[in-house]
Design a protein around this motif. Structure first.
Motif, PDB file in Angstrom:
ATOM      1  N   LEU A  69      11.238  59.932  50.767  1.00 31.05           N
ATOM      2  CA  LEU A  69      10.467  59.840  49.399  1.00 31.05           C
ATOM      3  C   LEU A  69      10.368  61.183  48.972  1.00 31.05           C
ATOM      4  CD1 LEU A  69       9.439  58.208  46.962  1.00 31.05           C
ATOM      5  CD2 LEU A  69       7.231  58.069  48.232  1.00 31.05           C
ATOM      6  N   LEU A  70       9.729  61.846  49.928  1.00 31.25           N
ATOM      7  CA  LEU A  70       9.336  63.538  49.596  1.00 31.25           C
ATOM      8  C   LEU A  70      10.417  64.229  49.562  1.00 31.25           C
ATOM      9  CD1 LEU A  70       6.208  63.813  52.105  1.00 31.25           C
ATOM     10  CD2 LEU A  70       6.285  63.454  49.827  1.00 31.25           C
ATOM     11  N   ALA A  71      11.437  63.999  50.178  1.00 30.05           N
ATOM     12  CA  ALA A  71      12.851  64.825  50.019  1.00 30.05           C
ATOM     13  C   ALA A  71      13.680  64.469  48.775  1.00 30.05           C
ATOM     14  CB  ALA A  71      13.504  64.717  51.133  1.00 30.05           C
ATOM     15  N   GLY A  72      13.181  63.283  48.200  1.00 27.37           N
ATOM     16  CA  GLY A  72      14.092  62.792  46.967  1.00 27.37           C
ATOM     17  C   GLY A  72      15.129  62.144  47.144  1.00 27.37           C
ATOM     18  N   ASP A  73      15.255  61.591  48.533  1.00 24.81           N
ATOM     19  CA  ASP A  73      16.381  60.902  49.046  1.00 24.81           C
ATOM     20  C   ASP A  73      16.239  59.307  48.999  1.00 24.81           C
ATOM     21  OD1 ASP A  73      17.708  63.093  49.883  1.00 24.81           O
ATOM     22  OD2 ASP A  73      16.938  63.133  51.619  1.00 24.81           O
ATOM     23  N   THR A  74      14.925  58.793  48.241  1.00 23.54           N
ATOM     24  CA  THR A  74      14.878  57.382  48.014  1.00 23.54           C
ATOM     25  C   THR A  74      13.919  57.232  46.767  1.00 23.54           C
ATOM     26  OG1 THR A  74      14.406  55.053  48.946  1.00 23.54           O
ATOM     27  CG2 THR A  74      12.871  56.866  49.584  1.00 23.54           C
ATOM     28  N   ASP A  75      13.862  56.150  46.054  1.00 27.34           N
ATOM     29  CA  ASP A  75      13.071  55.982  44.912  1.00 27.34           C
ATOM     30  C   ASP A  75      11.615  55.009  45.411  1.00 27.34           C
ATOM     31  OD1 ASP A  75      14.118  53.679  45.242  1.00 27.34           O
ATOM     32  OD2 ASP A  75      15.327  53.719  43.454  1.00 27.34           O
ATOM     33  N   GLU A  76      11.105  55.194  43.894  1.00 30.94           N
ATOM     34  CA  GLU A  76       9.956  54.254  44.317  1.00 30.94           C
ATOM     35  C   GLU A  76       9.890  52.834  44.924  1.00 30.94           C
ATOM     36  OE1 GLU A  76       5.878  53.255  41.734  1.00 30.94           O
ATOM     37  OE2 GLU A  76       7.871  53.164  40.590  1.00 30.94           O
ATOM     38  N   ILE A 113       8.758  60.940  43.123  1.00 33.67           N
ATOM     39  CA  ILE A 113       9.101  59.753  41.993  1.00 33.67           C
ATOM     40  C   ILE A 113       8.494  58.492  42.427  1.00 33.67           C
ATOM     41  CG2 ILE A 113      10.960  58.722  40.761  1.00 33.67           C
ATOM     42  CD1 ILE A 113      12.591  61.194  41.233  1.00 33.67           C
ATOM     43  N   GLY A 114       7.321  58.241  42.344  1.00 30.49           N
ATOM     44  CA  GLY A 114       6.792  56.918  42.567  1.00 30.49           C
ATOM     45  C   GLY A 114       5.522  57.314  42.876  1.00 30.49           C
ATOM     46  N   GLY A 115       4.636  56.202  43.002  1.00 28.92           N
ATOM     47  CA  GLY A 115       3.082  56.268  43.558  1.00 28.92           C
ATOM     48  C   GLY A 115       2.178  56.654  42.546  1.00 28.92           C
ATOM     49  N   GLY A 116       2.469  56.873  41.323  1.00 30.58           N
ATOM     50  CA  GLY A 116       1.352  57.193  40.301  1.00 30.58           C
ATOM     51  C   GLY A 116       0.673  55.868  39.856  1.00 30.58           C
ATOM     52  N   ALA A 117      -0.388  55.901  39.250  1.00 33.87           N
ATOM     53  CA  ALA A 117      -1.171  54.803  38.730  1.00 33.87           C
ATOM     54  C   ALA A 117      -0.929  54.731  37.339  1.00 33.87           C
ATOM     55  CB  ALA A 117      -2.673  55.089  39.141  1.00 33.87           C
ATOM     56  N   GLY A 118      -0.393  55.342  36.651  1.00 30.07           N
ATOM     57  CA  GLY A 118      -0.323  55.575  35.157  1.00 30.07           C
ATOM     58  C   GLY A 118       0.752  54.379  34.694  1.00 30.07           C
ATOM     59  N   PRO A 119       1.171  54.538  33.522  1.00 31.95           N
ATOM     60  CA  PRO A 119       2.182  53.484  32.926  1.00 31.95           C
ATOM     61  C   PRO A 119       3.297  53.429  33.638  1.00 31.95           C
ATOM     62  CG  PRO A 119       1.189  54.790  31.187  1.00 31.95           C
ATOM     63  CD  PRO A 119       0.606  55.432  32.328  1.00 31.95           C
ATOM     64  N   GLU A 120       3.794  52.128  34.060  1.00 35.18           N
ATOM     65  CA  GLU A 120       4.859  51.911  34.726  1.00 35.18           C
ATOM     66  C   GLU A 120       6.214  51.844  33.838  1.00 35.18           C
ATOM     67  OE1 GLU A 120       6.812  48.438  37.316  1.00 35.18           O
ATOM     68  OE2 GLU A 120       4.690  48.249  36.798  1.00 35.18           O
ATOM     69  N   LEU A 121       6.169  51.127  32.976  1.00 37.50           N
ATOM     70  CA  LEU A 121       7.298  50.903  31.922  1.00 37.50           C
ATOM     71  C   LEU A 121       7.062  51.575  30.542  1.00 37.50           C
ATOM     72  CD1 LEU A 121       9.734  49.373  31.570  1.00 37.50           C
ATOM     73  CD2 LEU A 121       8.405  47.345  30.595  1.00 37.50           C
ATOM     74  N   SER A 122       8.080  52.054  30.228  1.00 33.34           N
ATOM     75  CA  SER A 122       8.099  52.822  28.841  1.00 33.34           C
ATOM     76  C   SER A 122       9.197  52.124  28.077  1.00 33.34           C
ATOM     77  CB  SER A 122       8.553  54.337  29.138  1.00 33.34           C
ATOM     78  OG  SER A 122       8.576  54.935  27.726  1.00 33.34           O
ATOM     79  N   ILE A 123       8.673  51.495  27.123  1.00 35.23           N
ATOM     80  CA  ILE A 123       9.505  50.894  25.930  1.00 35.23           C
ATOM     81  C   ILE A 123       9.836  51.762  24.902  1.00 35.23           C
ATOM     82  CG2 ILE A 123       9.851  48.999  24.468  1.00 35.23           C
ATOM     83  CD1 ILE A 123       8.105  47.265  26.376  1.00 35.23           C
ATOM     84  N   GLY A 124      10.920  52.323  24.554  1.00 34.17           N
ATOM     85  CA  GLY A 124      11.232  53.334  23.642  1.00 34.17           C
ATOM     86  C   GLY A 124      11.869  52.619  22.677  1.00 34.17           C
TER      87      GLY A 124
END
Length: 288
Positions: free
Chosen positions: A68-75, A232-243
């Motif tokens: 995750l830290l290397a950017g090789d996987t996602d949330e 990329i991942g682990g934040g507590a803010g909005p998860e889904l953005s609806i454009g």
């Protein structure tokens, strides 16, 4: 004064079920001595009693964090790597002194926090070192992630915070992911959820001035490693953005009305409440 036997809450007992047991079936240390009635505040009484456990981060989880830290996987790659892994829940032992008995009768409680947005959160740790650095008086209970997530839900926690204050990475596991892990299911984030996208597909027809919706990760999924690098991942803010895509030529007032119509419409989508931890409704980026 004497006190009757203490009865642990069921979800804490469930965590201890993986621990060693005394001959009469009570939670015990590796020598088979029951924890009940003991002073759990001193040294020599860790609750992490998996066979041969060294208290370090599980190898598979450590590798997932490295990727995750290397950017090789996602949330979702990191969250789903928690499945089946041993983690540590912190408990605080309190008791009533008994001069005649010379010991303490211990009450045990899990630790919960209040997140910056007011939601209840339960801290969970990947290693004993991380836990004791965060709270020296806490004692680690080792259990598979599924058990710990069940305990978090039983405590009413809306979030699980993995390794708070870590010198490496603090990672927030949001509510839908906590529930998926607790049920032994793989977690799909709302911004990758095709079933959810289908459930939202008909909303533009019900919202004047709206021609389409675009789902994407919210800015709040981002977190930062201790060295400041973006994760990329682990934040507590909005998860889904609806454009929201509006009709060409829509003025500012029309845009606000279109966004308000979508915001009102999504309140009736049960699947959205189930699958998305938090949502932001914005105008589609290429129309701003």
């Amino acid at each position: 004064m004497t006190h009757g036997p203490k009865h642990l809450p069921a979800h804490i007992s469930a965590l201890l079920d993986r621990q060693q047991r005394s001959p009469d079936g009570q939670p015990a240390d590796s020598a088979g001595t029951p924890w009940s009635g003991r002073d759990l505040s001193g040294e020599g009484n860790p609750l992490h009693t998996f066979d041969g456990d060294d208290g370090l981060i599980a190898a598979a989880l450590g590798e997932a964090r490295r990727r995750l830290l290397a950017g090789d996987t996602d949330e979702p790659g990191f969250v789903n790597a928690l499945a089946g892994q041993r983690v540590f829940a912190p408990v605080i032992a309190t008791g009533h002194g008994d001069a005649e008995q010379g010991d303490k009768e211990a009450d045990i409680s899990l630790v919960t926090l209040t997140a910056s947005d007011g939601r209840s959160a339960m801290p969970v740790f990947t290693s004993v070192e991380e836990l004791t650095a965060w709270h020296p008086q806490a004692r680690p209970v080792a259990a598979e992630a599924e058990r710990v997530m069940l305990a978090a839900l039983a405590e009413g926690a809306q979030l699980v915070v993995l390794d708070p204050g870590s010198p490496i990475l603090t990672f927030v596991v949001r509510g839908p992911a906590v529930e998926a892990l607790a049920r032994g299911r793989r977690w799909t984030p709302s911004y990758q959820d095709q079933e959810l996208a289908q459930a939202l597909a008909e909303l533009p027809d019900m919202c004047p001035g709206v021609t389409g919706l675009r789902l994407s990760p919210g800015q709040g999924i981002m977190s930062a490693a201790a060295d400041g690098s973006a994760v990329i991942g682990g934040g507590a803010g909005p998860e889904l953005s609806i454009g929201v895509v509006v009709e060409p030529g829509t003025d500012a007032v029309g845009v606000r009305l279109a966004l308000a119509a979508v915001q009102a419409a999504i309140e009736d989508i049960d699947l959205l409440r189930e699958r998305a931890d938090s949502v932001q409704v914005i105008r589609a980026a290429d129309q701003s």
